[in-house]
Write a protein that holds these residues in place. Sequence first.
Motif, PDB file in Angstrom:
ATOM      1  N   GLY A 102       0.790  -1.218   0.000  1.00 61.52           N
ATOM      2  CA  GLY A 102       0.000   0.000   0.000  1.00 61.52           C
ATOM      3  C   GLY A 102       0.823   1.269   0.000  1.00 61.52           C
ATOM      4  O   GLY A 102       0.435   2.249   0.652  1.00 61.52           O
ATOM      5  N   TYR A 103       1.956   1.286  -0.714  1.00 70.05           N
ATOM      6  CA  TYR A 103       2.767   2.505  -0.757  1.00 70.05           C
ATOM      7  C   TYR A 103       3.277   2.764  -2.167  1.00 70.05           C
ATOM      8  O   TYR A 103       3.415   1.862  -2.984  1.00 70.05           O
ATOM      9  CB  TYR A 103       3.953   2.405   0.203  1.00 70.05           C
ATOM     10  CG  TYR A 103       5.002   1.375  -0.190  1.00 70.05           C
ATOM     11  CD1 TYR A 103       6.108   1.738  -0.947  1.00 70.05           C
ATOM     12  CD2 TYR A 103       4.889   0.049   0.197  1.00 70.05           C
ATOM     13  CE1 TYR A 103       7.071   0.811  -1.323  1.00 70.05           C
ATOM     14  CE2 TYR A 103       5.842  -0.891  -0.166  1.00 70.05           C
ATOM     15  CZ  TYR A 103       6.927  -0.508  -0.918  1.00 70.05           C
ATOM     16  OH  TYR A 103       7.872  -1.433  -1.290  1.00 70.05           O
ATOM     17  N   PRO A 181      -0.783   6.125   1.166  1.00 70.63           N
ATOM     18  CA  PRO A 181      -1.973   6.977   1.128  1.00 70.63           C
ATOM     19  C   PRO A 181      -3.038   6.518   2.120  1.00 70.63           C
ATOM     20  O   PRO A 181      -3.215   5.311   2.367  1.00 70.63           O
ATOM     21  CB  PRO A 181      -2.470   6.828  -0.311  1.00 70.63           C
ATOM     22  CG  PRO A 181      -1.301   6.309  -1.084  1.00 70.63           C
ATOM     23  CD  PRO A 181      -0.543   5.462  -0.122  1.00 70.63           C
ATOM     24  N   LYS A 182      -3.768   7.482   2.677  1.00 74.90           N
ATOM     25  CA  LYS A 182      -4.866   7.146   3.579  1.00 74.90           C
ATOM     26  C   LYS A 182      -5.980   6.450   2.802  1.00 74.90           C
ATOM     27  O   LYS A 182      -6.122   6.622   1.577  1.00 74.90           O
ATOM     28  CB  LYS A 182      -5.388   8.397   4.268  1.00 74.90           C
ATOM     29  CG  LYS A 182      -5.985   9.442   3.337  1.00 74.90           C
ATOM     30  CD  LYS A 182      -6.411  10.659   4.131  1.00 74.90           C
ATOM     31  CE  LYS A 182      -6.973  11.752   3.206  1.00 74.90           C
ATOM     32  NZ  LYS A 182      -7.352  12.971   3.956  1.00 74.90           N
ATOM     33  N   THR A 189      -7.445  -3.611  -0.626  1.00 75.81           N
ATOM     34  CA  THR A 189      -6.684  -4.558  -1.441  1.00 75.81           C
ATOM     35  C   THR A 189      -5.209  -4.191  -1.491  1.00 75.81           C
ATOM     36  O   THR A 189      -4.377  -5.019  -1.851  1.00 75.81           O
ATOM     37  CB  THR A 189      -7.243  -4.600  -2.875  1.00 75.81           C
ATOM     38  OG1 THR A 189      -7.219  -3.272  -3.432  1.00 75.81           O
ATOM     39  CG2 THR A 189      -8.672  -5.122  -2.872  1.00 75.81           C
ATOM     40  N   SER A 190      -4.878  -2.938  -1.143  1.00 79.56           N
ATOM     41  CA  SER A 190      -3.490  -2.498  -1.073  1.00 79.56           C
ATOM     42  C   SER A 190      -3.269  -1.891   0.305  1.00 79.56           C
ATOM     43  O   SER A 190      -3.941  -0.931   0.680  1.00 79.56           O
ATOM     44  CB  SER A 190      -3.178  -1.458  -2.151  1.00 79.56           C
ATOM     45  OG  SER A 190      -3.245  -2.026  -3.443  1.00 79.56           O
ATOM     46  N   VAL A 191      -2.312  -2.466   1.059  1.00 78.15           N
ATOM     47  CA  VAL A 191      -2.122  -2.018   2.439  1.00 78.15           C
ATOM     48  C   VAL A 191      -0.695  -2.290   2.889  1.00 78.15           C
ATOM     49  O   VAL A 191      -0.136  -3.352   2.649  1.00 78.15           O
ATOM     50  CB  VAL A 191      -3.128  -2.721   3.385  1.00 78.15           C
ATOM     51  CG1 VAL A 191      -2.972  -4.227   3.319  1.00 78.15           C
ATOM     52  CG2 VAL A 191      -2.980  -2.234   4.815  1.00 78.15           C
ATOM     53  N   VAL A 256       2.064  -1.626   8.818  1.00 77.25           N
ATOM     54  CA  VAL A 256       0.614  -1.869   8.765  1.00 77.25           C
ATOM     55  C   VAL A 256      -0.094  -0.661   9.384  1.00 77.25           C
ATOM     56  O   VAL A 256       0.488   0.046  10.218  1.00 77.25           O
ATOM     57  CB  VAL A 256       0.209  -3.153   9.526  1.00 77.25           C
ATOM     58  CG1 VAL A 256       0.772  -4.394   8.838  1.00 77.25           C
ATOM     59  CG2 VAL A 256       0.665  -3.093  10.983  1.00 77.25           C
ATOM     60  N   PRO A 257      -1.345  -0.395   8.999  1.00 76.11           N
ATOM     61  CA  PRO A 257      -2.071   0.712   9.642  1.00 76.11           C
ATOM     62  C   PRO A 257      -2.205   0.478  11.141  1.00 76.11           C
ATOM     63  O   PRO A 257      -2.308  -0.671  11.597  1.00 76.11           O
ATOM     64  CB  PRO A 257      -3.439   0.676   8.953  1.00 76.11           C
ATOM     65  CG  PRO A 257      -3.201  -0.024   7.650  1.00 76.11           C
ATOM     66  CD  PRO A 257      -2.141  -1.034   7.937  1.00 76.11           C
ATOM     67  N   LEU A 258      -2.186   1.555  11.907  1.00 70.73           N
ATOM     68  CA  LEU A 258      -2.330   1.443  13.357  1.00 70.73           C
ATOM     69  C   LEU A 258      -3.680   0.848  13.719  1.00 70.73           C
ATOM     70  O   LEU A 258      -3.800   0.093  14.681  1.00 70.73           O
ATOM     71  CB  LEU A 258      -2.170   2.828  13.994  1.00 70.73           C
ATOM     72  CG  LEU A 258      -2.127   2.890  15.519  1.00 70.73           C
ATOM     73  CD1 LEU A 258      -0.905   2.171  16.056  1.00 70.73           C
ATOM     74  CD2 LEU A 258      -2.145   4.338  15.996  1.00 70.73           C
ATOM     75  N   ARG A 259      -4.669   1.207  12.934  1.00 75.76           N
ATOM     76  CA  ARG A 259      -6.000   0.631  13.127  1.00 75.76           C
ATOM     77  C   ARG A 259      -6.414  -0.079  11.834  1.00 75.76           C
ATOM     78  O   ARG A 259      -5.580  -0.373  11.010  1.00 75.76           O
ATOM     79  CB  ARG A 259      -6.984   1.727  13.526  1.00 75.76           C
ATOM     80  CG  ARG A 259      -6.591   2.387  14.857  1.00 75.76           C
ATOM     81  CD  ARG A 259      -7.614   3.433  15.282  1.00 75.76           C
ATOM     82  NE  ARG A 259      -7.278   3.974  16.587  1.00 75.76           N
ATOM     83  CZ  ARG A 259      -6.424   4.967  16.799  1.00 75.76           C
ATOM     84  NH1 ARG A 259      -5.811   5.539  15.760  1.00 75.76           N
ATOM     85  NH2 ARG A 259      -6.172   5.406  18.007  1.00 75.76           N
ATOM     86  N   THR A 260      -7.692  -0.327  11.658  1.00 74.06           N
ATOM     87  CA  THR A 260      -8.150  -1.078  10.494  1.00 74.06           C
ATOM     88  C   THR A 260      -7.830  -0.350   9.198  1.00 74.06           C
ATOM     89  O   THR A 260      -7.453  -0.964   8.199  1.00 74.06           O
ATOM     90  CB  THR A 260      -9.669  -1.324  10.583  1.00 74.06           C
ATOM     91  OG1 THR A 260      -9.958  -1.989  11.818  1.00 74.06           O
ATOM     92  CG2 THR A 260     -10.131  -2.185   9.416  1.00 74.06           C
ATOM     93  N   THR A 261      -7.953   0.965   9.230  1.00 69.24           N
ATOM     94  CA  THR A 261      -7.743   1.756   8.025  1.00 69.24           C
ATOM     95  C   THR A 261      -6.542   2.686   8.200  1.00 69.24           C
ATOM     96  O   THR A 261      -6.128   2.991   9.321  1.00 69.24           O
ATOM     97  CB  THR A 261      -8.986   2.599   7.692  1.00 69.24           C
ATOM     98  OG1 THR A 261      -9.273   3.472   8.791  1.00 69.24           O
ATOM     99  CG2 THR A 261     -10.181   1.700   7.427  1.00 69.24           C
ATOM    100  N   GLN A 262      -6.010   3.138   7.081  1.00 68.09           N
ATOM    101  CA  GLN A 262      -4.939   4.133   7.081  1.00 68.09           C
ATOM    102  C   GLN A 262      -5.601   5.499   7.189  1.00 68.09           C
ATOM    103  O   GLN A 262      -6.149   6.008   6.218  1.00 68.09           O
ATOM    104  CB  GLN A 262      -4.116   4.011   5.797  1.00 68.09           C
ATOM    105  CG  GLN A 262      -2.931   4.940   5.707  1.00 68.09           C
ATOM    106  CD  GLN A 262      -1.779   4.515   6.588  1.00 68.09           C
ATOM    107  OE1 GLN A 262      -1.499   3.342   6.747  1.00 68.09           O
ATOM    108  NE2 GLN A 262      -1.113   5.479   7.181  1.00 68.09           N
ATOM    109  N   GLU A 263      -5.546   6.110   8.376  1.00 72.56           N
ATOM    110  CA  GLU A 263      -6.351   7.293   8.651  1.00 72.56           C
ATOM    111  C   GLU A 263      -5.721   8.584   8.153  1.00 72.56           C
ATOM    112  O   GLU A 263      -6.383   9.628   8.112  1.00 72.56           O
ATOM    113  CB  GLU A 263      -6.645   7.379  10.144  1.00 72.56           C
ATOM    114  CG  GLU A 263      -7.486   6.195  10.638  1.00 72.56           C
ATOM    115  CD  GLU A 263      -7.817   6.281  12.116  1.00 72.56           C
ATOM    116  OE1 GLU A 263      -7.256   7.167  12.799  1.00 72.56           O
ATOM    117  OE2 GLU A 263      -8.640   5.478  12.582  1.00 72.56           O
TER     118      GLU A 263
END
Length: 336
Positions: A102-103, A181-182, A189-191, A256-263
């Motif tokens: 996801g980068y 990107p947030k 699908t990209s993280v 990885v995102p700190l939470r479920t989503t990249q905020e």
Amino acid sequence: MPIKDSIVVSSTLPTLRLDLLRAGDDAESKRLLGACRTQGFFYLDLTSDAILCRQWKDMLGVMKQYFEQPLEVKMQDAYGSDNHGYEPMGTEEGPKPKTRDGYESLKISRREFLKGSTDLSTSVEAHSSFFFDFMRTAHDITLMILERLSTSLDLKGSSRFEAYHADPGPSFSTLGLLRYPKHSDKTPTSVGHNKHTDVGSLTFLLAAQWGLQFLSPETKRWEFLEPRSGHAVINVGDSLRFPSNGELASVVHRVVPLRTTQEEDRYSIAYFLRLNDDVRFTDLKGKTWTAKGWHDFKFDVFKSPSTLDPSKQFLTGMMEENDLLVGSGNNIVVAS
């Protein structure tokens, strides 16, 4: 950013001072060796260097301008290289099943620095002296760290770690500018960035947002590394672990995102110090590689680890095989 109690944050990572290491302080050099032997990661306090801290802030502004350009503009810098130019999201497997990374990234090689010019787009060319100034500083700091490690280990002459990195090389040392990107998608699908150890000798990382985790050799669990203002994160790579016969720890990590989503958009600046291409070392299985050979093979593995590395030997630098965390030598210490 406040975090939930359920999120595991490392509390054991040591903090070393750049000014003391630069001054050759013996006690700080011993602490450096201890950190590289055990955690393989440490914070480096940069606050004594106002110029470097200002470069970090200015670099973020330049990065944001570059990554905000339309994709078709950035793709003009895409050369399909692991060390040079632009790379869009999704070129490698991601950290979660059925995901891609996801980068997006822009990389400028030390080869370009030594040449004094870049072949990238006008927007990069206009800032080339700025990038090169930062690369010079990061390169000098990482080489200085190698010198302190060599002295602490009583290495002599051509066996000293810094001797493997003498100019003009060539080497694959590279400045990497990365943007995650947030997103608000609960099942993206990209993280993030898949778990791995770094290819090179040392990584000098500047990141002001959460996301970096390492697989702690002490607690045997994934732990987030807190981003700290005015501090870099330094970690040992494969090409220092293998020449040290496993004495220095190249530790598995991921983003990885700190939470479920990249905020929020996450920006990181990484200088990857790597051995000269023709330097040879032997991995912990007894196979001899050139630095270039290890680099090229491992980057192929990054793109398709499930196909090229089903036993997980290479992506994680033989620190984690078949979901087992491996200690120095051949001792398996814990199931992850």
